[in-house]
Design an enzyme around this catalytic site. Sequence first.
Site, PDB file in Angstrom:
ATOM      1  N   MET A 133       0.809  -1.218   0.000  1.00  0.00           N
ATOM      2  CA  MET A 133       0.000   0.000   0.000  1.00  0.00           C
ATOM      3  C   MET A 133       0.843   1.269   0.000  1.00  0.00           C
ATOM      4  SD  MET A 133      -3.111  -0.967  -0.137  1.00  0.00           S
ATOM      5  CE  MET A 133      -3.879   0.613   0.198  1.00  0.00           C
ATOM      6  N   ARG A 134       2.167   1.128   0.027  1.00  0.00           N
ATOM      7  CA  ARG A 134       2.996   2.326   0.091  1.00  0.00           C
ATOM      8  C   ARG A 134       2.797   3.201  -1.144  1.00  0.00           C
ATOM      9  NH1 ARG A 134       7.647   0.255   1.546  1.00  0.00           N
ATOM     10  NH2 ARG A 134       7.475   0.798   3.736  1.00  0.00           N
TER      11      ARG A 134
END
Length: 706
Positions: free
Chosen positions: A280-281
């Site tokens: 999800m970065r």
Amino acid sequence: MTTAHNTTPQYPFTAVVGMDDLRLALLLNAVSPAVGGVLVRGEKGTAKSTAVRALSALMPAVDVISGCRFACAPAAPDPGCPDGPHGTGGVEERPTRMVELPVGASEDRLVGALDIERALSEGVKAFEPGLLADAHRGILYVDEVNLLHDHLVDLLLDAAAMGASYVEREGVSVRHAARFLLVGTMNPEEGELRPQLLDRFGLTVEVAASREPDERVTVVRRRLAYDADPAGFAADWAAEEDALRGRIAAARELLPRVTLGDAALRQIAATCAAFEVDGMRADIVMARTASALAAWAGRTDVLEEDVRQAALLALPHRRRRNPFDAPGLDEEKLDRTLEEFGADEGTDGDDDPEPDGPDGGPDGGGPDGGGPEGGGHPPQDGGPAEAPLPPEAELPHQQEREAPQTSQAPEPEPEPEPESAPQGAAAGEKAAVGATEPFRTRRLDVPGLGEGADGRRSRARTAHGRTTGARRPQGALGKLHLAATVQAAAPHQRARGRSGRGLVVRRDDLREAVREGREGNLVLFVVDASGSMAARKRMSAVKGAVLSLLLDAYQRRDKIGLITFRGTGAELALPPTSSVEAGAARLEQLPTGGRTPLSEGLLRAHEVLRVERMRDASRRPLLVVVTDGRATGGPEPVVRAARAARLLAGEGTASVVVDCEAGPVRLGLAGELARELQGTAITLDELRADSVSALVRTVQGNRKAA
């Protein structure tokens, strides 16, 4: 080292020509450090370092508590600061620091050093700050970050992610704040960063020298003018620098009021999903980048063009699955995704990619409302004719990207006709024989115990690994061996007048741990490209095997080199480098045909290893010869090949011969070559790790049955 005060002014940021993506990415991080830093990839001599260093002069000054070595802010000092509590100390204003991390820095130089002797004997946390403390609330610049030791990169990126640095030695720990703008530069030809480390940089940009003569002329004139009179050149650009500095401050002030709506968030999520990025970065970085773009354009709402630009800066390096994948993004696919998930959301109903004014702001973003090239160029004497515009959010839409092609080699030139090709070589054999799919290979290592750079191939004494013993420190104390230190100090406690519970420790008592880990090696490939190897299926398998070994070398942190031999001689196709991408590109272009000058290939390998031994004596070589063992061409080719092999063996070069002989009748020539090299011979099938594990399971099963 920390940048010292210098009377020579930095080259002005606004005087940098072109490189719109780089300037934009740096400025977005100046507006919002939470974006996560910038990794700049590009060929040498493209002013990467110049642009980064110039940014520091644009950053606003910071207020710090007088006497605090960790740059605590007076309004919100770090409660865990080792120099605290600060009480009512004075306040001073200082310019934003730019700290440079040298490639050869030690771990203690990066994170700081704890005085173990005082910690053990007095219980005092005597701490000497490192570069992370110096960079707090400033810029930390790592040139050639791809050459930095992996454990230092891990420490660096962990601090950047957490905003704090932790130093621990045998249960004694110190923590201090470490929030900084992280900028790394690298030349991909010298090696890649691991994908998981690439992901930790917020944005990545590719830079390349302009091919436009007029732009190159401007670059040269400005640089000559700066070198002739740095102070005068800086004064000529002072107005533009002040304007850009003010715009950064205004964007920072506006950023908290920027609204990231559901429509923009949906586009961000859909884009990351469409390009199959891990984790999800990427979504978070895109959201922060899009908000910074809106603030930079003077808006409080995030538009589709902000999301698009954020994707172009935040996603390309996160799509790589192996080192042979070229970073990049399919812009047509990006546009389709944004259109699909934004058409019925009605961000503002404007499908025109050009917002009002060059920067999407109401006033066009610059004093002259100039175009996308950063405003008017100065006259040819190096002085500014009109105020240059800072790079705008839409600039990369108008700029052709020049990502290096690593997994797709250029079209090979037609191969020359082979010289009296031996049986099995086809006349006019095409050079572009595709490789089979790479596979996981068995580990090939160098016997003995080395002392080279940290890696994952051969056994070595390293700074990290399992503890195998203790010794007196050689220079600064590294990893403390606590048990050995106590054992050395214990017999002297009565003589030293010990009366309490604490142990009286002297400098001579300290022992450091001797650790054994693994090192990276120089893997030199010597590939037979003669007519006897030229059959398509055979050469395709050979290329697949070498490609697999290249991938293995990348994972094990090796340097690689590539020598090919065919016709009448041998060629150093790739000098020793850390870039497996370059090795894969050379391999894909490999021509085949002609006789088999095996001796020439081995002698060329001997010369390359001799030179590399002088450059880096601690990096041990591993010679990998990929051949069927035939030797033809020239007088006494077999005798000369055996003599060259014995020359390499006499110098202790570790060797592996990958036997490419095929067919029902085998001559075993590769095995004879391995014996002359005093090395090991394995077949292409035995090179596979799954073949080895299957063989081990079979042997174990037979033993149990017996």
